[in-house]
Design a protein around this motif. Structure first.
Motif, PDB file in Angstrom:
ATOM      1  N   LEU A 252       8.604  -7.904 -13.382  1.00  0.00           N
ATOM      2  CA  LEU A 252       9.566  -7.502 -13.674  1.00  0.00           C
ATOM      3  C   LEU A 252      10.892  -8.110 -12.723  1.00  0.00           C
ATOM      4  CD1 LEU A 252       9.569  -4.089 -15.060  1.00  0.00           C
ATOM      5  CD2 LEU A 252       9.365  -6.006 -16.202  1.00  0.00           C
ATOM      6  N   GLY A 253      10.463  -8.623 -11.498  1.00  0.00           N
ATOM      7  CA  GLY A 253      11.323  -9.123 -10.527  1.00  0.00           C
ATOM      8  C   GLY A 253      12.016  -8.094  -9.764  1.00  0.00           C
ATOM      9  N   GLU A 254      11.891  -6.617  -9.798  1.00  0.00           N
ATOM     10  CA  GLU A 254      12.488  -5.599  -9.157  1.00  0.00           C
ATOM     11  C   GLU A 254      12.120  -5.750  -7.762  1.00  0.00           C
ATOM     12  OE1 GLU A 254      11.168  -1.903 -10.778  1.00  0.00           O
ATOM     13  OE2 GLU A 254      11.780  -2.208 -12.562  1.00  0.00           O
ATOM     14  N   ARG A 255      13.241  -5.472  -6.921  1.00  0.00           N
ATOM     15  CA  ARG A 255      13.189  -5.528  -5.380  1.00  0.00           C
ATOM     16  C   ARG A 255      12.800  -4.257  -4.856  1.00  0.00           C
ATOM     17  NH1 ARG A 255      18.221  -8.219  -2.700  1.00  0.00           N
ATOM     18  NH2 ARG A 255      16.476  -8.448  -1.087  1.00  0.00           N
ATOM     19  N   LEU A 256      11.829  -4.413  -3.858  1.00  0.00           N
ATOM     20  CA  LEU A 256      11.457  -3.024  -3.086  1.00  0.00           C
ATOM     21  C   LEU A 256      12.108  -2.670  -1.943  1.00  0.00           C
ATOM     22  CD1 LEU A 256       7.366  -3.701  -2.840  1.00  0.00           C
ATOM     23  CD2 LEU A 256       8.727  -2.896  -4.742  1.00  0.00           C
ATOM     24  N   ARG A 257      12.742  -1.564  -1.828  1.00  0.00           N
ATOM     25  CA  ARG A 257      13.170  -0.988  -0.586  1.00  0.00           C
ATOM     26  C   ARG A 257      12.482  -1.264   0.573  1.00  0.00           C
ATOM     27  NH1 ARG A 257      15.302   4.779  -1.973  1.00  0.00           N
ATOM     28  NH2 ARG A 257      16.404   4.218  -0.085  1.00  0.00           N
ATOM     29  N   ALA A 258      12.929  -1.270   1.634  1.00  0.00           N
ATOM     30  CA  ALA A 258      12.307  -1.363   2.800  1.00  0.00           C
ATOM     31  C   ALA A 258      11.383  -0.161   2.989  1.00  0.00           C
ATOM     32  CB  ALA A 258      13.207  -1.322   4.285  1.00  0.00           C
ATOM     33  N   VAL A 259      11.830   1.158   2.795  1.00  0.00           N
ATOM     34  CA  VAL A 259      10.972   2.325   2.822  1.00  0.00           C
ATOM     35  C   VAL A 259       9.900   2.303   1.940  1.00  0.00           C
ATOM     36  CG1 VAL A 259      12.213   3.612   1.205  1.00  0.00           C
ATOM     37  CG2 VAL A 259      10.841   4.986   3.146  1.00  0.00           C
ATOM     38  N   GLN A 260       9.850   1.486   0.610  1.00  0.00           N
ATOM     39  CA  GLN A 260       8.731   1.550  -0.086  1.00  0.00           C
ATOM     40  C   GLN A 260       7.817   0.245   0.665  1.00  0.00           C
ATOM     41  OE1 GLN A 260      11.169   0.609  -3.789  1.00  0.00           O
ATOM     42  NE2 GLN A 260      10.482   2.532  -4.235  1.00  0.00           N
ATOM     43  N   VAL A 261       8.271  -0.745   1.105  1.00  0.00           N
ATOM     44  CA  VAL A 261       7.461  -1.831   1.734  1.00  0.00           C
ATOM     45  C   VAL A 261       6.544  -0.891   2.736  1.00  0.00           C
ATOM     46  CG1 VAL A 261       7.150  -3.840   3.342  1.00  0.00           C
ATOM     47  CG2 VAL A 261       8.962  -3.568   1.043  1.00  0.00           C
ATOM     48  N   ALA A 262       7.103  -0.211   3.659  1.00  0.00           N
ATOM     49  CA  ALA A 262       6.566   0.511   4.534  1.00  0.00           C
ATOM     50  C   ALA A 262       5.325   1.410   4.192  1.00  0.00           C
ATOM     51  CB  ALA A 262       7.588   1.408   5.402  1.00  0.00           C
ATOM     52  N   GLY A 263       5.753   2.068   2.984  1.00  0.00           N
ATOM     53  CA  GLY A 263       4.751   2.794   2.148  1.00  0.00           C
ATOM     54  C   GLY A 263       3.628   2.311   1.862  1.00  0.00           C
ATOM     55  N   VAL A 264       3.692   1.065   1.173  1.00  0.00           N
ATOM     56  CA  VAL A 264       2.668   0.013   0.909  1.00  0.00           C
ATOM     57  C   VAL A 264       1.786  -0.233   2.106  1.00  0.00           C
ATOM     58  CG1 VAL A 264       2.063  -2.025  -0.145  1.00  0.00           C
ATOM     59  CG2 VAL A 264       4.027  -0.689  -1.230  1.00  0.00           C
ATOM     60  N   ALA A 265       2.586  -0.590   3.089  1.00  0.00           N
ATOM     61  CA  ALA A 265       1.501  -0.898   4.512  1.00  0.00           C
ATOM     62  C   ALA A 265       0.943   0.151   4.876  1.00  0.00           C
ATOM     63  CB  ALA A 265       2.599  -1.418   5.459  1.00  0.00           C
ATOM     64  N   CYS A 266       1.538   1.350   4.732  1.00  0.00           N
ATOM     65  CA  CYS A 266       0.828   2.657   5.295  1.00  0.00           C
ATOM     66  C   CYS A 266      -0.268   3.010   4.311  1.00  0.00           C
ATOM     67  CB  CYS A 266       1.755   3.964   5.248  1.00  0.00           C
ATOM     68  SG  CYS A 266       2.947   3.917   6.574  1.00  0.00           S
ATOM     69  N   ALA A 267      -0.072   2.678   2.961  1.00  0.00           N
ATOM     70  CA  ALA A 267      -1.315   2.767   2.059  1.00  0.00           C
ATOM     71  C   ALA A 267      -2.454   2.234   2.380  1.00  0.00           C
ATOM     72  CB  ALA A 267      -0.731   2.686   0.737  1.00  0.00           C
ATOM     73  N   LEU A 268      -2.254   0.854   2.730  1.00  0.00           N
ATOM     74  CA  LEU A 268      -3.415  -0.248   2.956  1.00  0.00           C
ATOM     75  C   LEU A 268      -4.063   0.376   4.274  1.00  0.00           C
ATOM     76  CD1 LEU A 268      -1.656  -3.484   2.246  1.00  0.00           C
ATOM     77  CD2 LEU A 268      -3.277  -2.430   0.972  1.00  0.00           C
ATOM     78  N   GLY A 269      -3.213   0.920   5.382  1.00  0.00           N
ATOM     79  CA  GLY A 269      -3.662   1.239   6.470  1.00  0.00           C
ATOM     80  C   GLY A 269      -4.838   2.482   6.162  1.00  0.00           C
ATOM     81  N   ALA A 270      -4.329   3.290   5.447  1.00  0.00           N
ATOM     82  CA  ALA A 270      -4.854   4.547   4.981  1.00  0.00           C
ATOM     83  C   ALA A 270      -6.317   4.287   4.388  1.00  0.00           C
ATOM     84  CB  ALA A 270      -4.193   5.374   3.936  1.00  0.00           C
ATOM     85  N   VAL A 271      -6.380   3.309   3.469  1.00  0.00           N
ATOM     86  CA  VAL A 271      -7.799   2.785   3.020  1.00  0.00           C
ATOM     87  C   VAL A 271      -8.423   2.067   3.850  1.00  0.00           C
ATOM     88  CG1 VAL A 271      -8.495   1.042   1.271  1.00  0.00           C
ATOM     89  CG2 VAL A 271      -6.400   2.378   0.593  1.00  0.00           C
ATOM     90  N   THR A 272      -7.842   1.383   4.917  1.00  0.00           N
ATOM     91  CA  THR A 272      -8.848   0.782   5.923  1.00  0.00           C
ATOM     92  C   THR A 272      -9.271   2.066   6.811  1.00  0.00           C
ATOM     93  OG1 THR A 272      -7.575  -1.091   5.983  1.00  0.00           O
ATOM     94  CG2 THR A 272      -8.710  -0.807   7.721  1.00  0.00           C
ATOM     95  N   LEU A 273      -8.654   3.112   7.173  1.00  0.00           N
ATOM     96  CA  LEU A 273      -9.222   3.966   7.874  1.00  0.00           C
ATOM     97  C   LEU A 273     -10.150   4.799   7.199  1.00  0.00           C
ATOM     98  CD1 LEU A 273      -5.920   5.322   9.579  1.00  0.00           C
ATOM     99  CD2 LEU A 273      -7.879   4.378  10.872  1.00  0.00           C
TER     100      LEU A 273
END
Length: 280
Positions: A252-273
């Motif tokens: 849909l071309g929606e833009r992610l906010r900086a806080v949401q991008v940080a959340g996605v990065a944290c999610a990936l880190g959580a899965v890895t841990l």
């Protein structure tokens, strides 16, 4: 490791189902989307029963029926909270509660995840709060809407816990019970409110896709829970908003906010841990 893979896949599928559900609600009434998607999910699980057979018993249907009621109650309360509160408060409160409740239950019943897995759980809960932020106005929302959000999260968390209580040899039968009870509740709600369940033009195929994906995610959760700890599986599954956000950005071309991008990065880190803390 198998549980981590299944739970992560489950989160991706749940998020995709929510994305399709969101598209459908732009063309049809919410109750119509919920009812028809639930029916589509019931049809899918009946087709899958011979593929993943199990032992049909009273315990399987009992826990499944209770799980379905808990999930349906959570959904109704979630929509109620959205109607009376602020999305940026309701969404993260509900999501974090639905993830935290199975963790607390698992720890209370003797589950003891590795230290790094617990660190992943904490990071995952934080990522849920970040991912769920949106651009809705308002500073907080009423105390009542927060309480309803907590109750909605408890309903969703209860769904995970009650499914986990079903016998492992039951196969997919608990999901049959869960979907039968949720379909019944939604149908009764439609009758009581005299709402039409007719889908909007061009939306039926999207609703069916949402329902089928939601049920596929339920199957993945059940399989993941039987392979690993509920306290870890439920948290990984609760990261599903990340895939919804990424799909919204790509399609849909929606833009992610900086806080949401940080959340996605944290999610990936959580899965890895959580993954590195699991035995091979």
């Amino acid at each position: 490791m198998t549980a981590v893979i299944l739970a992560t896949a489950c989160a991706v599928v749940y998020g995709t189902a929510d994305f399709f559900g969101g598209l459908a609600t732009k063309r049809s009434q919410v109750l119509s989307v919920v009812a028809l998607s639930q029916i589509a999910g019931l049809a899918l699980i009946l087709v899958l029963l011979p593929v993943l057979p199990g032992v049909l018993g009273g315990a399987a249907l009992f826990w499944g029926l209770l799980a379905g009621l808990s999930g349906a109650a959570g959904l109704a309360l979630f929509y109620r909270a959205l109607a009376t509160g602020v999305m940026s408060v309701v969404a993260p409160t509900t999501a974090a509660t639905s993830a935290a409740l199975p963790v607390l239950y698992g720890l209370a019943t003797g589950e003891r995840p590795h230290f790094w897995a617990l660190a992943g759980v904490v990071l995952a809960l934080g990522s849920i709060l970040l991912i769920s932020q949106d651009n809705s106005g308002g500073a907080g929302g009423s105390f009542g809407s927060v309480l309803v959000s907590l109750a909605a999260g408890a309903g969703f968390g209860g769904f995970f816990i009650l499914l986990a209580l079903a016998p492992s040899e039951a196969g997919l039968w608990p999901l049959v019970g869960a979907r039968l009870s949720s379909v019944t509740v939604v149908a009764l709600l439609a009758l009581l409110t005299r709402r039409s369940l007719r889908p909007g033009p061009g939306s039926l195929h999207i609703i069916v896709a949402a329902g089928a994906l939601d049920m596929a995610a339920n199957v993945l959760f059940l399989l993941a829970q039987r392979q690993g700890l509920l306290s870890l599986v439920a948290v990984l599954v609760s990261l599903y908003p990340a895939s919804t956000l990424l799909l919204a950005r790509q399609v849909l071309g929606e833009r992610l906010r900086a806080v949401q991008v940080a959340g996605v990065a944290c999610a990936l880190g959580a899965v890895t841990l959580i993954a590195v803390a699991q035995p091979g």
